[in-house]
Design an enzyme around this catalytic site. Structure first.
Site, PDB file in Angstrom:
ATOM      1  N   LYS A  28     -63.449  56.098 -60.574  1.00 48.55           N
ATOM      2  CA  LYS A  28     -64.207  54.850 -60.305  1.00 48.55           C
ATOM      3  C   LYS A  28     -63.260  53.824 -59.685  1.00 48.55           C
ATOM      4  O   LYS A  28     -63.580  53.193 -58.679  1.00 48.55           O
ATOM      5  CB  LYS A  28     -64.764  54.303 -61.605  1.00 48.55           C
ATOM      6  N   ASN A  29     -62.059  53.679 -60.260  1.00 49.58           N
ATOM      7  CA  ASN A  29     -61.149  52.611 -59.835  1.00 49.58           C
ATOM      8  C   ASN A  29     -60.396  52.941 -58.561  1.00 49.58           C
ATOM      9  O   ASN A  29     -59.591  52.149 -58.086  1.00 49.58           O
ATOM     10  CB  ASN A  29     -60.190  52.246 -60.966  1.00 49.58           C
ATOM     11  N   CYS A  52     -65.748  39.064 -67.640  1.00 47.51           N
ATOM     12  CA  CYS A  52     -66.595  40.143 -68.187  1.00 47.51           C
ATOM     13  C   CYS A  52     -66.311  40.212 -69.681  1.00 47.51           C
ATOM     14  O   CYS A  52     -65.594  39.387 -70.233  1.00 47.51           O
ATOM     15  CB  CYS A  52     -66.276  41.450 -67.479  1.00 47.51           C
ATOM     16  N   ARG A  61     -60.702  37.385 -66.538  1.00 46.87           N
ATOM     17  CA  ARG A  61     -60.503  38.046 -65.242  1.00 46.87           C
ATOM     18  C   ARG A  61     -60.244  37.038 -64.109  1.00 46.87           C
ATOM     19  O   ARG A  61     -60.964  36.959 -63.123  1.00 46.87           O
ATOM     20  CB  ARG A  61     -61.676  38.952 -64.877  1.00 46.87           C
ATOM     21  N   ASP A  80     -56.473  34.145 -59.523  1.00 48.60           N
ATOM     22  CA  ASP A  80     -55.456  33.267 -58.908  1.00 48.60           C
ATOM     23  C   ASP A  80     -54.435  34.052 -58.077  1.00 48.60           C
ATOM     24  O   ASP A  80     -53.999  33.599 -57.017  1.00 48.60           O
ATOM     25  CB  ASP A  80     -54.756  32.448 -59.984  1.00 48.60           C
ATOM     26  N   ASP A 117     -57.001  50.850 -70.023  1.00 53.64           N
ATOM     27  CA  ASP A 117     -58.338  51.467 -69.980  1.00 53.64           C
ATOM     28  C   ASP A 117     -58.475  52.636 -70.944  1.00 53.64           C
ATOM     29  O   ASP A 117     -59.566  53.183 -71.086  1.00 53.64           O
ATOM     30  CB  ASP A 117     -58.659  51.951 -68.558  1.00 53.64           C
ATOM     31  N   ARG A 134     -71.566  52.256 -66.495  1.00 49.47           N
ATOM     32  CA  ARG A 134     -70.828  51.617 -65.407  1.00 49.47           C
ATOM     33  C   ARG A 134     -69.679  52.506 -64.935  1.00 49.47           C
ATOM     34  O   ARG A 134     -69.250  52.434 -63.799  1.00 49.47           O
ATOM     35  CB  ARG A 134     -70.257  50.266 -65.880  1.00 49.47           C
TER      36      ARG A 134
HETATM   37  C1  EPZ Z   1     -58.246  46.953 -62.536  1.00 47.65           C
HETATM   38  O1  EPZ Z   1     -58.788  45.676 -62.869  1.00 47.65           O
HETATM   39  C2  EPZ Z   1     -59.234  47.961 -63.083  1.00 47.65           C
HETATM   40  N1  EPZ Z   1     -60.530  47.794 -62.422  1.00 47.65           N
HETATM   41  C3  EPZ Z   1     -59.391  47.770 -64.594  1.00 47.65           C
HETATM   42  O2  EPZ Z   1     -60.257  48.792 -65.065  1.00 47.65           O
HETATM   43  C4  EPZ Z   1     -58.019  47.949 -65.249  1.00 47.65           C
HETATM   44  O3  EPZ Z   1     -58.125  47.694 -66.631  1.00 47.65           O
HETATM   45  C5  EPZ Z   1     -57.013  46.971 -64.627  1.00 47.65           C
HETATM   46  O4  EPZ Z   1     -56.972  47.158 -63.188  1.00 47.65           O
HETATM   47  C6  EPZ Z   1     -55.609  47.172 -65.172  1.00 47.65           C
HETATM   48  O5  EPZ Z   1     -55.192  48.474 -64.932  1.00 47.65           O
HETATM   49  C7  EPZ Z   1     -60.708  48.297 -61.175  1.00 47.65           C
HETATM   50  O6  EPZ Z   1     -59.806  48.870 -60.590  1.00 47.65           O
HETATM   51  C8  EPZ Z   1     -62.062  48.115 -60.573  1.00 47.65           C
HETATM   52  P1  EPZ Z   1     -55.498  43.413 -62.933  1.00 47.65           P
HETATM   53  P2  EPZ Z   1     -58.108  44.327 -62.254  1.00 47.65           P
HETATM   54  O7  EPZ Z   1     -55.687  42.479 -61.807  1.00 47.65           O
HETATM   55  O8  EPZ Z   1     -57.680  44.573 -60.857  1.00 47.65           O
HETATM   56  C9  EPZ Z   1     -54.532  39.274 -64.950  1.00 47.65           C
HETATM   57  C10 EPZ Z   1     -62.046  49.715 -66.269  1.00 47.65           C
HETATM   58  O9  EPZ Z   1     -62.305  49.800 -67.482  1.00 47.65           O
HETATM   59  N2  EPZ Z   1     -54.795  38.705 -63.624  1.00 47.65           N
HETATM   60  O10 EPZ Z   1     -54.367  44.406 -62.875  1.00 47.65           O
HETATM   61  O11 EPZ Z   1     -59.016  43.204 -62.523  1.00 47.65           O
HETATM   62  C11 EPZ Z   1     -55.818  39.714 -65.637  1.00 47.65           C
HETATM   63  O12 EPZ Z   1     -56.409  38.618 -66.308  1.00 47.65           O
HETATM   64  C12 EPZ Z   1     -61.505  48.422 -65.701  1.00 47.65           C
HETATM   65  O13 EPZ Z   1     -62.190  50.652 -65.444  1.00 47.65           O
HETATM   66  C13 EPZ Z   1     -54.496  37.358 -63.396  1.00 47.65           C
HETATM   67  O14 EPZ Z   1     -54.033  36.659 -64.289  1.00 47.65           O
HETATM   68  O15 EPZ Z   1     -56.828  44.222 -63.208  1.00 47.65           O
HETATM   69  C14 EPZ Z   1     -55.357  40.750 -66.607  1.00 47.65           C
HETATM   70  O16 EPZ Z   1     -54.850  40.118 -67.753  1.00 47.65           O
HETATM   71  C15 EPZ Z   1     -61.340  47.340 -66.751  1.00 47.65           C
HETATM   72  N3  EPZ Z   1     -54.749  36.838 -62.172  1.00 47.65           N
HETATM   73  C16 EPZ Z   1     -54.181  41.408 -65.882  1.00 47.65           C
HETATM   74  O17 EPZ Z   1     -53.786  40.503 -64.836  1.00 47.65           O
HETATM   75  C17 EPZ Z   1     -55.272  37.587 -61.146  1.00 47.65           C
HETATM   76  O18 EPZ Z   1     -55.455  37.047 -60.035  1.00 47.65           O
HETATM   77  C18 EPZ Z   1     -54.527  42.758 -65.266  1.00 47.65           C
HETATM   78  O19 EPZ Z   1     -55.447  42.531 -64.270  1.00 47.65           O
HETATM   79  C19 EPZ Z   1     -55.576  38.951 -61.401  1.00 47.65           C
HETATM   80  C20 EPZ Z   1     -55.326  39.493 -62.647  1.00 47.65           C
END
Ligand code: EPZ
Length: 420
Positions: free
Chosen positions: A23-24, A117, A122, A125, A306, A398
């Site tokens: 999915k990701n 979510c 999420r 920034d 995850d 999902r």
């Molecule tokens: C991706 O989400 C995945 N989703 C998530 O999978 C996965 O948990 C996550 O990466 C971490 O591996 C998809 O790929 C569609 P991040 P993403 O940006 O890109 C903070 C699932 O269950 N952050 O690496 O949103 C954020 O709050 C889903 O399949 C900021 O602070 O993850 C979090 O604490 C859930 N500012 C951390 O970084 C930003 O601009 C990780 O987020 C972006 C993120």
């Protein structure tokens, strides 16, 4: 229409299961298709809600997208960014990374702030900071993000945190046009490597994915073709933890073991017998596992967030106490309240769950409230004594393509019914 899963637990699991594309990985690949004016076919796609939502977004911006017999055909020749409306992009988290591709091709984007979510706020920034490093003017106003990419150029982006989505968005924003973009402290997830391979297959010039430094050289345009994404390492690992807690023997293929090492290591420490195959894993488990002292979620190649709920559900019926530390999201232990209804002994304080293993969980009426927490409840119910009913199946849908069929293939007594 609300559906629920009825599970009669206590059976050992046996059999073989092959996972589909991740999915990701598929979600950013669909977004990437926006940059091409040619037909692209993505094979081995799971039929899951998040992919249908991305298909809706492609269609809503004037592209065509059709998922047939596991192949998703996308053609964004007639895509028009003016059609990106607010309600469209607030529907799913993953929509935020249509920003990069739209800016790369059209130099203008206007999308609504993607909502948080169930597992956390999420924030985006880092996405916005990265786009600004590429000379893109970003105005945030009234819940909208308005991007003016007229002066889009290459740039150097130093990410405070190796965000997966931000890395993907910036990679795609730099793919078309002139200039070179360098992303430092980039995410190293396998899905980032898959996106690089896809972009390069279409004619882009990206290298370094999988390391902390990714370089993107802008090109004039991308072509079309067909591509089979990476197998779903999280879905595969989910089924492995279920066999771990229920007991049994199974072969889970379609995802390379080297992409699951952090999870496989914990399964071994808990007492599962793990054999690496060239495109999967064989697991044998007595169902009587022992605790794993500490599991901390980290960016890849650390233990994946995850897979945090699934391993916690498995250790809830292991012998001894395990400490689970969730470093990535601020609200990813909600499912533990449901496990406690099944007899688990878990104390959660902020980002730490203390899991004191009990002999066996018992079936109960529980509610899935997020994707991976819901999958963890299914695995727990399969290994529990007695019958369980799991509501909120839409959360699980999902990210898992008919999870009941997968577990039924492994011998679980599970069925989906419409909630009256
Ligand atoms: C991706 O989400 C995945 N989703 C998530 O999978 C996965 O948990 C996550 O990466 C971490 O591996 C998809 O790929 C569609 P991040 P993403 O940006 O890109 C903070 C699932 O269950 N952050 O690496 O949103 C954020 O709050 C889903 O399949 C900021 O602070 O993850 C979090 O604490 C859930 N500012 C951390 O970084 C930003 O601009 C990780 O987020 C972006 C993120």
């Amino acid at each position: 229409m609300n559906e629920k899963l009825i599970i009669s637990g206590g059976r050992r699991l046996e059999g073989e299961l092959r996972v589909t594309a991740a999915k990701n990985s598929v979600l950013p690949l669909i977004a990437c298709c926006i940059m091409s004016e040619e037909e692209i076919h993505i094979h081995n796609c799971p039929q899951i809600a998040d992919i249908f939502s991305m298909i809706d977004i492609i269609r809503a911006i004037g592209g065509s997208a059709e998922l047939k017999n596991g192949t998703l055909s996308v053609n964004c020749k007639y895509a028009n960014p003016q059609l990106v409306t607010a309600d469209l992009t607030s529907s799913i988290r993953s929509s935020v990374f249509i920003l990069g591709p739209i800016l790369a091709r059209f130099h203008y984007a206007d999308i609504s702030y993607p909502g948080g979510c169930e597992i956390g706020l999420r924030p985006i920034d880092l996405h916005i900071y990265g786009l600004k490093c590429l000379g893109i003017k970003v105005t945030e106003y009234g819940g909208m993000i308005i991007c003016d990419g007229d002066n889009k150029r290459g740039g150097v982006v130093e990410l405070d945190f190796p965000s997966v989505g931000a890395t993907e968005n910036i990679m795609m924003a730099g793919t078309l046009g002139s200039g070179v973009t360098v992303i430092r402290n980039a995410a190293r997830e396998p899905e980032i490597v898959d996106l690089q391979n896809f972009i390069n297959y279409l004619g882009g010039k990206v290298h370094g994915a999988g390391t902390g430094v990714i370089t993107v050289e802008g090109v004039k345009s991308l072509g079309g073709g067909e591509y089979t994404p990476l197998g779903d390492r999280i879905a595969a690992a989910t089924y492995l933890t279920a066999v771990g807690s229920a007991g049994g023997r199974a072969q889970i293929t379609g995802a390379q073991p080297e992409l699951m090492y952090a999870v496989l290591e914990k399964l071994k420490r808990a007492g599962c017998e793990i054999t690496e195959l060239n495109d999967g894993v064989r697991i044998v488990s007595s169902g009587k596992l022992h605790a794993v002292h500490k599991i901390e979620t980290q960016p890849f190649p650390g233990y994946p967030t995850d897979m945090q709920p699934q391993i916690t559900a498995m250790l809830a019926a292991a012998d001894g106490t395990s400490f689970i530390v969730e470093n990535m999201f601020e609200n990813r232990f909600k499912y533990t309240a449901q496990l406690i209804k099944m007899g688990a002994n878990i104390i959660v304080k902020d980002r730490v769950a203390v899991v004191k293993g009990v002999k066996k969980l018992s079936g109960a009426l529980v509610a899935a409230e997020d994707l991976r927490g819901g999958a963890a409840l299914v695995a727990a119910a399969i290994g529990a004594d007695g019958d369980s009913v799991i509501t909120g199946v839409r959360h699980i849908d999902r990210g898992y393509d008919k999870i009941e069929n997968a577990f039924a293939l492994l011998g679980a007594d599970i069925k989906r019914v419409i909630e009256n």
